[in-house]
Design a protein around this motif. Structure first.
Motif, PDB file in Angstrom:
ATOM      1  N   HIS A  64      73.679 -60.470 -48.318  1.00  8.44           N
ATOM      2  CA  HIS A  64      72.979 -59.375 -47.656  1.00  8.44           C
ATOM      3  C   HIS A  64      71.491 -59.402 -47.992  1.00  8.44           C
ATOM      4  CE1 HIS A  64      76.350 -57.060 -45.963  1.00  8.44           C
ATOM      5  NE2 HIS A  64      77.043 -57.518 -46.990  1.00  8.44           N
ATOM      6  N   HIS A  65      70.680 -59.063 -46.983  1.00 14.91           N
ATOM      7  CA  HIS A  65      69.225 -59.074 -47.163  1.00 14.91           C
ATOM      8  C   HIS A  65      68.639 -57.856 -46.474  1.00 14.91           C
ATOM      9  CE1 HIS A  65      69.380 -63.340 -48.484  1.00 14.91           C
ATOM     10  NE2 HIS A  65      70.460 -63.322 -47.699  1.00 14.91           N
ATOM     11  N   LYS A  66      67.533 -57.340 -47.020  1.00 20.86           N
ATOM     12  CA  LYS A  66      66.860 -56.176 -46.440  1.00 20.86           C
ATOM     13  C   LYS A  66      65.384 -56.472 -46.235  1.00 20.86           C
ATOM     14  CE  LYS A  66      69.772 -52.598 -48.598  1.00 20.86           C
ATOM     15  NZ  LYS A  66      69.757 -51.412 -49.506  1.00 20.86           N
ATOM     16  N   LEU A  67      64.868 -55.952 -45.154  1.00 19.86           N
ATOM     17  CA  LEU A  67      63.427 -55.935 -44.927  1.00 19.86           C
ATOM     18  C   LEU A  67      63.025 -54.484 -44.711  1.00 19.86           C
ATOM     19  CD1 LEU A  67      62.848 -58.959 -42.497  1.00 19.86           C
ATOM     20  CD2 LEU A  67      62.373 -58.859 -44.948  1.00 19.86           C
ATOM     21  N   TYR A  68      61.883 -54.106 -45.241  1.00 26.23           N
ATOM     22  CA  TYR A  68      61.466 -52.708 -45.189  1.00 26.23           C
ATOM     23  C   TYR A  68      60.297 -52.506 -44.233  1.00 26.23           C
ATOM     24  CZ  TYR A  68      64.258 -52.334 -49.439  1.00 26.23           C
ATOM     25  OH  TYR A  68      65.292 -52.367 -50.345  1.00 26.23           O
ATOM     26  N   ASN A  69      60.393 -51.414 -43.478  1.00 26.86           N
ATOM     27  CA  ASN A  69      59.278 -50.955 -42.650  1.00 26.86           C
ATOM     28  C   ASN A  69      58.718 -52.040 -41.735  1.00 26.86           C
ATOM     29  OD1 ASN A  69      59.382 -48.380 -43.893  1.00 26.86           O
ATOM     30  ND2 ASN A  69      58.224 -49.201 -45.634  1.00 26.86           N
ATOM     31  N   GLN A  70      59.596 -52.796 -41.120  1.00 28.26           N
ATOM     32  CA  GLN A  70      59.162 -53.834 -40.196  1.00 28.26           C
ATOM     33  C   GLN A  70      59.725 -53.563 -38.808  1.00 28.26           C
ATOM     34  OE1 GLN A  70      58.582 -57.845 -40.754  1.00 28.26           O
ATOM     35  NE2 GLN A  70      58.758 -57.888 -42.986  1.00 28.26           N
ATOM     36  N   ASN A  71      58.952 -53.972 -37.815  1.00 33.33           N
ATOM     37  CA  ASN A  71      59.460 -53.972 -36.452  1.00 33.33           C
ATOM     38  C   ASN A  71      60.645 -54.922 -36.380  1.00 33.33           C
ATOM     39  OD1 ASN A  71      59.314 -55.734 -33.789  1.00 33.33           O
ATOM     40  ND2 ASN A  71      58.636 -53.671 -33.252  1.00 33.33           N
ATOM     41  N   LEU A  72      61.687 -54.518 -35.682  1.00 31.54           N
ATOM     42  CA  LEU A  72      62.910 -55.319 -35.601  1.00 31.54           C
ATOM     43  C   LEU A  72      62.623 -56.749 -35.165  1.00 31.54           C
ATOM     44  CD1 LEU A  72      65.970 -55.820 -35.450  1.00 31.54           C
ATOM     45  CD2 LEU A  72      65.912 -54.822 -33.160  1.00 31.54           C
ATOM     46  N   HIS A  73      61.891 -56.897 -34.061  1.00 35.53           N
ATOM     47  CA  HIS A  73      61.634 -58.230 -33.508  1.00 35.53           C
ATOM     48  C   HIS A  73      60.858 -59.078 -34.502  1.00 35.53           C
ATOM     49  CE1 HIS A  73      61.645 -56.012 -29.335  1.00 35.53           C
ATOM     50  NE2 HIS A  73      62.736 -55.804 -30.045  1.00 35.53           N
ATOM     51  N   GLY A 125      60.576 -58.612 -37.701  1.00 37.92           N
ATOM     52  CA  GLY A 125      61.335 -58.817 -38.927  1.00 37.92           C
ATOM     53  C   GLY A 125      62.302 -59.986 -38.823  1.00 37.92           C
ATOM     54  N   VAL A 126      63.047 -60.032 -37.719  1.00 36.68           N
ATOM     55  CA  VAL A 126      63.974 -61.150 -37.510  1.00 36.68           C
ATOM     56  C   VAL A 126      63.215 -62.464 -37.435  1.00 36.68           C
ATOM     57  CG1 VAL A 126      65.650 -62.176 -35.931  1.00 36.68           C
ATOM     58  CG2 VAL A 126      65.698 -59.717 -36.371  1.00 36.68           C
ATOM     59  N   ARG A 127      62.143 -62.453 -36.669  1.00 41.41           N
ATOM     60  CA  ARG A 127      61.347 -63.675 -36.488  1.00 41.41           C
ATOM     61  C   ARG A 127      60.794 -64.187 -37.817  1.00 41.41           C
ATOM     62  NH1 ARG A 127      56.160 -62.309 -33.562  1.00 41.41           N
ATOM     63  NH2 ARG A 127      55.655 -61.671 -35.688  1.00 41.41           N
ATOM     64  N   SER A 128      60.182 -63.294 -38.602  1.00 40.32           N
ATOM     65  CA  SER A 128      59.574 -63.728 -39.856  1.00 40.32           C
ATOM     66  C   SER A 128      60.622 -64.193 -40.861  1.00 40.32           C
ATOM     67  CB  SER A 128      58.723 -62.604 -40.461  1.00 40.32           C
ATOM     68  OG  SER A 128      59.518 -61.471 -40.764  1.00 40.32           O
ATOM     69  N   PHE A 129      61.770 -63.521 -40.876  1.00 43.31           N
ATOM     70  CA  PHE A 129      62.853 -63.910 -41.783  1.00 43.31           C
ATOM     71  C   PHE A 129      63.343 -65.316 -41.455  1.00 43.31           C
ATOM     72  CE2 PHE A 129      67.278 -64.025 -43.221  1.00 43.31           C
ATOM     73  CZ  PHE A 129      67.180 -63.491 -44.502  1.00 43.31           C
ATOM     74  N   VAL A 130      63.578 -65.563 -40.177  1.00 48.78           N
ATOM     75  CA  VAL A 130      64.069 -66.873 -39.740  1.00 48.78           C
ATOM     76  C   VAL A 130      63.045 -67.964 -40.013  1.00 48.78           C
ATOM     77  CG1 VAL A 130      64.691 -68.231 -37.694  1.00 48.78           C
ATOM     78  CG2 VAL A 130      65.658 -65.947 -38.020  1.00 48.78           C
ATOM     79  N   GLN A 131      61.781 -67.684 -39.709  1.00 53.40           N
ATOM     80  CA  GLN A 131      60.729 -68.688 -39.904  1.00 53.40           C
ATOM     81  C   GLN A 131      60.521 -69.001 -41.382  1.00 53.40           C
ATOM     82  OE1 GLN A 131      57.312 -67.080 -37.831  1.00 53.40           O
ATOM     83  NE2 GLN A 131      57.738 -68.312 -36.009  1.00 53.40           N
TER      84      GLN A 131
END
Length: 283
Positions: A221-230, A232-238
């Motif tokens: 499990h992973h969390k990102l805080y206060n990010q736009n959904l789109h 957030g997913v993009r930056s996590f994957v990249q």
């Protein structure tokens, strides 16, 4: 029992690349692949728009051209490679692509559609072409795996699964995700874009259920805080060089209609990884 996988083709390089990807992904599995070319003939469904004679002539010419291209396709790998695991069926259907896909899925109990993300007629500036977008949104009878044209098969390093934990998933909905993770030994990264610090009771229950459904795999499990959904997913994957994104495309859910613009452009242009659209099977 053989898995039944549908591979749409418009005879473009991208669609052929998706076929290779699917065959490699399931190389150790018993599979029956359905190679479907959907041939759209203007006026075929609405013959009052042009004369019947013209429709018949156009239809005959289109079918002959498609049959010729299908015969040429059969002379290329992977169709020329002998495999005890795989068999191929070749289909040419006249009419709307979405309708033909739905009918083929229903009539042959297809469990997965694998297709290229840009077809012959789509703009080369689009990562996700119009046919892929429509298919992932409208064809809800089984999951759809969209493969970018420049990606050759390799087992994904990990599969990112974004969720709000507001959705109650079922085993059937996640079956193909679990299957692909197991086939490729890819861990699943459950990503929560956190807006509220505390989970509701329902979110806690849904997270526990999701953990149970993912037990056959390796997951974290992973969390990102206060990010736009789109973003957030993009930056996590990249940042992690992830190999695939998977999500359940439920109406009125976390994503809503994820493949409506500008999500298509944003997600497609910035991830460049295969995208697995799972569906609420009740639809």
């Amino acid at each position: 029992m053989k898995k039944k996988i549908l591979l749409p083709t418009d005879f473009s390089k991208n669609s052929t690349n998706a076929i290779h990807y699917a065959v490699q992904l399931y190389k150790e599995e018993q599979c029956e692949f359905f190679i479907l070319h959907s041939c759209y003939v203007p006026g075929y469904a609405k013959s009052n728009l042009i004369s019947v004679d013209n429709v018949d002539q156009t239809l005959t010419a289109a079918k002959e051209a498609a049959e010729k291209k299908m015969e040429e396709l059969k002379t290329q790998p992977p169709f020329t490679v002998t495999s005890t695991n795989h068999t191929f069926k070749y289909l040419i259907e006249i009419g709307d692509l979405t309708d033909n896909l739905k009918n083929t899925i229903k009539n042959n109990t297809i469990t997965l559609v694998v297709m290229g993300t840009r077809g012959e007629t789509d703009s080369k500036h689009l990562i996700l072409g119009s046919n892929a977008v429509v298919t992932m949104e409208k064809v809800r009878g089984c999951p759809v795996l969209a493969i970018p044209g420049h990606i050759t098969y390799k087992a994904p390093s990990e599969i990112v699964f974004p969720t709000s934990f507001k959705t109650t998933y079922t085993k059937a909905e996640l079956a193909v995700l679990v299957e692909i993770a197991s086939l490729t030994n890819a861990p699943i990264r459950v990503l929560y874009i956190q807006k509220n610090l505390d989970f509701s009771t329902k979110q806690i229950e849904n997270k526990a259920l999701l953990n149970t459904l993912l037990e056959p795999t390796t997951y974290t499990h992973h969390k990102l805080y206060n990010q736009n959904l789109h973003n957030g997913v993009r930056s996590f994957v990249q940042s992690r060089d992830s190999g695939m994104i998977a999500f359940v495309n439920k109406k009125h859910s976390f994503f809503g209609s994820i493949f409506s613009n500008p999500m298509v452009k944003d997600l497609g242009n910035n991830t460049n990884v295969p995208i697995l659209a799972l569906h609420n099977l009740e639809h």
